[in-house]
Structures are given as structure tokens and as C-alpha cells.
Design an enzyme around this catalytic site. Structure first.
Site, PDB file in Angstrom:
ATOM      1  N   HIS A   6      12.230  29.638 -11.908  1.00  0.00           N
ATOM      2  CA  HIS A   6      11.770  30.759 -11.105  1.00  0.00           C
ATOM      3  C   HIS A   6      11.214  30.280  -9.761  1.00  0.00           C
ATOM      4  O   HIS A   6      11.491  30.862  -8.704  1.00  0.00           O
ATOM      5  CB  HIS A   6      10.652  31.524 -11.826  1.00  0.00           C
ATOM      6  CG  HIS A   6      11.058  32.162 -13.113  1.00  0.00           C
ATOM      7  ND1 HIS A   6      10.534  31.773 -14.324  1.00  0.00           N
ATOM      8  CD2 HIS A   6      11.927  33.169 -13.371  1.00  0.00           C
ATOM      9  CE1 HIS A   6      11.049  32.522 -15.284  1.00  0.00           C
ATOM     10  NE2 HIS A   6      11.904  33.370 -14.744  1.00  0.00           N
TER      11      HIS A   6
ATOM     12  N   GLN B  52      21.722  30.671 -11.384  1.00  0.00           N
ATOM     13  CA  GLN B  52      23.049  30.488 -11.947  1.00  0.00           C
ATOM     14  C   GLN B  52      23.022  30.421 -13.473  1.00  0.00           C
ATOM     15  O   GLN B  52      24.031  30.677 -14.126  1.00  0.00           O
ATOM     16  CB  GLN B  52      23.679  29.214 -11.371  1.00  0.00           C
ATOM     17  CG  GLN B  52      24.987  28.761 -12.018  1.00  0.00           C
ATOM     18  CD  GLN B  52      26.114  29.755 -11.833  1.00  0.00           C
ATOM     19  OE1 GLN B  52      26.142  30.497 -10.861  1.00  0.00           O
ATOM     20  NE2 GLN B  52      27.061  29.760 -12.770  1.00  0.00           N
TER      21      GLN B  52
ATOM     22  N   MET C 188      10.967  38.262 -15.224  1.00  0.00           N
ATOM     23  CA  MET C 188      10.260  38.855 -16.355  1.00  0.00           C
ATOM     24  C   MET C 188       8.990  38.064 -16.654  1.00  0.00           C
ATOM     25  O   MET C 188       8.404  38.200 -17.739  1.00  0.00           O
ATOM     26  CB  MET C 188      11.162  38.936 -17.579  1.00  0.00           C
ATOM     27  CG  MET C 188      12.307  39.916 -17.415  1.00  0.00           C
ATOM     28  SD  MET C 188      12.943  40.608 -18.956  1.00  0.00           S
ATOM     29  CE  MET C 188      13.495  39.130 -19.801  1.00  0.00           C
TER      30      MET C 188
ATOM     31  N   GLN D 282      25.000  37.746 -15.585  1.00  0.00           N
ATOM     32  CA  GLN D 282      24.087  38.663 -14.910  1.00  0.00           C
ATOM     33  C   GLN D 282      24.319  38.639 -13.404  1.00  0.00           C
ATOM     34  O   GLN D 282      24.322  39.693 -12.753  1.00  0.00           O
ATOM     35  CB  GLN D 282      22.640  38.280 -15.215  1.00  0.00           C
ATOM     36  CG  GLN D 282      21.609  39.080 -14.438  1.00  0.00           C
ATOM     37  CD  GLN D 282      20.198  38.711 -14.835  1.00  0.00           C
ATOM     38  OE1 GLN D 282      19.687  39.186 -15.841  1.00  0.00           O
ATOM     39  NE2 GLN D 282      19.561  37.848 -14.045  1.00  0.00           N
TER      40      GLN D 282
ATOM     41  N   LEU E  57       6.503  32.281 -15.759  1.00  0.00           N
ATOM     42  CA  LEU E  57       7.288  31.549 -14.767  1.00  0.00           C
ATOM     43  C   LEU E  57       7.376  30.061 -15.083  1.00  0.00           C
ATOM     44  O   LEU E  57       6.445  29.457 -15.633  1.00  0.00           O
ATOM     45  CB  LEU E  57       6.667  31.751 -13.390  1.00  0.00           C
ATOM     46  CG  LEU E  57       6.504  33.209 -12.935  1.00  0.00           C
ATOM     47  CD1 LEU E  57       5.857  33.260 -11.555  1.00  0.00           C
ATOM     48  CD2 LEU E  57       7.835  33.942 -12.934  1.00  0.00           C
TER      49      LEU E  57
ATOM     50  N   MET F 138      15.902  25.142 -17.865  1.00  0.00           N
ATOM     51  CA  MET F 138      14.587  25.756 -17.979  1.00  0.00           C
ATOM     52  C   MET F 138      14.733  27.234 -18.339  1.00  0.00           C
ATOM     53  O   MET F 138      15.564  27.942 -17.779  1.00  0.00           O
ATOM     54  CB  MET F 138      13.803  25.603 -16.682  1.00  0.00           C
ATOM     55  CG  MET F 138      13.381  24.190 -16.396  1.00  0.00           C
ATOM     56  SD  MET F 138      12.295  24.081 -14.950  1.00  0.00           S
ATOM     57  CE  MET F 138      12.009  22.298 -14.917  1.00  0.00           C
ATOM     58  N   SER F 139      13.904  27.683 -19.267  1.00  0.00           N
ATOM     59  CA  SER F 139      13.934  29.068 -19.727  1.00  0.00           C
ATOM     60  C   SER F 139      12.586  29.403 -20.337  1.00  0.00           C
ATOM     61  O   SER F 139      11.961  28.556 -20.993  1.00  0.00           O
ATOM     62  CB  SER F 139      15.031  29.263 -20.782  1.00  0.00           C
ATOM     63  OG  SER F 139      14.912  30.523 -21.417  1.00  0.00           O
ATOM     64  N   SER F 140      12.134  30.637 -20.143  1.00  0.00           N
ATOM     65  CA  SER F 140      10.894  31.069 -20.785  1.00  0.00           C
ATOM     66  C   SER F 140      11.004  30.987 -22.297  1.00  0.00           C
ATOM     67  O   SER F 140      10.012  30.754 -22.993  1.00  0.00           O
ATOM     68  CB  SER F 140      10.565  32.503 -20.363  1.00  0.00           C
ATOM     69  OG  SER F 140      10.407  32.588 -18.964  1.00  0.00           O
ATOM     70  N   ARG F 141      12.213  31.170 -22.830  1.00  0.00           N
ATOM     71  CA  ARG F 141      12.406  31.146 -24.285  1.00  0.00           C
ATOM     72  C   ARG F 141      12.352  29.728 -24.861  1.00  0.00           C
ATOM     73  O   ARG F 141      12.293  29.578 -26.086  1.00  0.00           O
ATOM     74  CB  ARG F 141      13.728  31.817 -24.649  1.00  0.00           C
ATOM     75  CG  ARG F 141      13.701  33.342 -24.465  1.00  0.00           C
ATOM     76  CD  ARG F 141      14.968  33.994 -24.993  1.00  0.00           C
ATOM     77  NE  ARG F 141      14.853  35.450 -25.065  1.00  0.00           N
ATOM     78  CZ  ARG F 141      15.292  36.283 -24.130  1.00  0.00           C
ATOM     79  NH1 ARG F 141      15.892  35.796 -23.055  1.00  0.00           N
ATOM     80  NH2 ARG F 141      15.139  37.587 -24.265  1.00  0.00           N
TER      81      ARG F 141
END
Length: 290
Positions: free
Chosen positions: A35, A146, A28, A151, A31, A182-185
Site C-alpha cells: 500500500h 499489480q 481496505m 481487479q 496497511l 505482501m498482503s493484509s491476509r
């Protein structure tokens, strides 16, 4: 690197390279190192590589962050050029969900607990977009992290049930140096929330330590995770789960007959919702960043 924005162009590109093995990384956007670790794996194992960038509206609930989800296509394209990606598929929503669209994919029991219970309709949207992307890109292999453990299970179930000729490759969680996944959020977190959010990783480590010491009681492991999260006043726990890693059914009592147990959680810091997990019974493969 080709930037492709329409289904027709993506299909023409794939037809041109029909004899090649294609590695595919659906994202989404916005990055980060997680990612890019998927992209690196795809580069290693395939002839050509496609990354999709699409913030999928159908997997967001009415009160979730679809409108505010971080987006920066120019930044993402710059990162992907450095990775020698063959093509980036970045369609507008109208290309994926044209007027009159009304076909969705519902998957059964595996979508009901955990994220499925907390986010009704989420996996209907996930399954639909992944199926559409697989149909458009026709990848040999598709790469998922993971960190989004449920998902991964949902996508694997769909691939089996609908007999997609695509191998699903699951890659380790990539973490910041202090352990936060790590997360975009993560960009939503205030400095104080970011500092305190490492309690998720700390709680998972305590679960892994217990398991390493021979504890196989699911309730005891879950209690330790809950107690560790409770040490941080800013952490508002939505759920903590110890479940069978295949069926995602909650485990109770001794786990001797379960070869792998998924310890997972969703925790809010202010308006930011974070998820994390680890698989007990499997060597830890998390990647800690520099």
C-alpha cells in the site's frame, strides 16, 4: 493530514482543492509496504493525495472473511502521517451504503474467469465501491497494485466504459525478502504456513525461467507451475491460469500471437487464501523488500 468520515466533508475538501491534481489510493486498511508503495507513487505524481480506508462489505461472499478482516485504523493513520498524505477518507459502511441502497455495477466477460469464477459477486462489489469512491473523491489519478491483476483489468474496463476522467496507474507487486507478495491476509498464516507460502513465488519464477528460455506453450508453462505448487503439501490449489493479459481468456498452445500472458493463481494454506501473478513478456518489476 485530514481524517474525513463523511461524503459531504470529502466533497467539501475536494472542492477546496479543485485546481489541484489529486492522487488517490483506495485501500481496505491494515496497511503494509505494498500500500505504501502506491502512496509514494501518488506523492511523486500529484499535488495532493487521498487514501481511503474502507473494508467494503459488498465484495465479500457470505462465507468469506469480512468480519475477521484485519482492521487497525489508528495504526494505519500513524503510517500515513509519516507519508505526508493530505487526507484520509475513512467512512463507516452506513455512509457508503445508506438505507435503501440498491444500485450496483456489473461488468461483463472480464469478471467471469479466475477470481470471478471463484468468488461470485466479488467484482460487482469491487466495481461499485470503486465507482462510488471515484465519484466522491474525483481523483486525477488512482493507484492500484499489480498483485490484484484481474481487479486492475476490471477497473480499467469500467473507467473506459463509463468514461471516468481518472487515469488508472498500475504499480509493481511488493514482496517480502523471501518473495511472498505482501498482503493484509498474510497475518492469518501460521509460522509454518508462512514459511511454505513462498512456493507461490517459486512457481512463478519457474514459469518466468521457461519463458525466458523461449518456451511459448501455455500448457507446458501451466504444468510447471502446477507441479511446483504440488511440491508443497500444505498448498491447496484453487486455480492456476495462463491467460491473455488483456482479455483474461485462457491461452492454449503456442502464445506467439499474445504479447503478454498473465500467469496467476489462488492457493489456500489452511483457511488463508493467497493470490499471486506475473506477466510473461514484460520485464519483471516486482519490488523485493528489505
Amino acid at each position: 493530514m485530514h481524517l474525513i468520515e463523511t461524503v459531504a466533508e470529502m466533497r467539501e475538501w475536494r472542492k477546496e482543492y479543485s485546481e489541484f491534481e489529486i492522487g488517490f489510493v483506495p485501500t481496505m486498511g491494515y496497511l503494509h509496504g505494498g500500500h505504501l508503495s502506491l502512496v509514494d507513487r501518488a506523492l511523486e505524481e500529484n499535488d495532493l493525495h487521498v487514501v481511503s480506508i474502507f473494508v467494503n462489505p459488498t465484495q465479500f461472499g457470505p462465507n468469506e472473511d469480512f468480519k475477521t478482516y484485519p482492521r487497525d485504523l489508528a495504526r494505519d493513520l500513524g503510517l500515513l502521517r509519516c507519508c505526508s498524505v493530505g487526507a484520509v477518507f475513512a467512512p463507516p459502511p452506513s455512509e457508503i451504503y445508506p438505507a435503501g441502497f440498491q444500485t450496483y455495477i456489473d461488468i461483463g466477460d472480464i469478471t467471469k474467469p479466475l477470481e470471478g469464477a471463484a468468488r461470485p459477486g466479488h467484482f460487482r462489489g469491487v466495481a461499485t465501491i470503486v465507482a462510488k469512491l471515484f465519484n466522491i473523491v474525483q481523483p486525477t489519478r488512482a493507484y492500484f497494485g499489480q498483485k490484484d491483476a484481474q481487479q486492475v483489468s476490471v477497473v480499467k474496463q469500467m473507467v473506459r466504459d463509463l468514461q471516468f476522467p481518472t487515469e488508472v496507474v498500475v504499480c509493481p507487486i511488493v514482496r517480502e525478502p523471501d518473495g511472498l507478495a505482501m498482503s493484509s491476509r498474510n497475518t492469518y498464516l501460521s509460522p509454518e504456513e508462512r514459511e511454505k507460502a513462498i512456493v507461490l513465488y517459486r512457481s512463478l519464477h519457474r514459469a518466468m525461467d521457461l519463458y525466458g528460455d523461449g518456451v511459448r506453450d501455455a500448457a507446458r508453462i501451466k504444468a510447471v507451475v502446477v507441479a511446483t505448487l504440488a511440491e508443497e503439501p500444505l498448498a491447496l490449489v484453487e486455480y492456476v491460469s495462463v491467460a491473455d493479459n488483456t482479455t483474461l481468456q485462457e491461452l492454449e498452445g503456442e502464445m506467439s500471437d499474445c504479447p503478454e500472458a498473465l500467469v496467476s493463481m489462488a492457493v489456500r494454506f489452511g483457511d488463508t487464501r493467497l493470490i499471486d501473478n506475473t506477466v510473461l513478456g514484460r520485464p519483471c518489476e516486482d519490488i523485493i523488500g528489505d
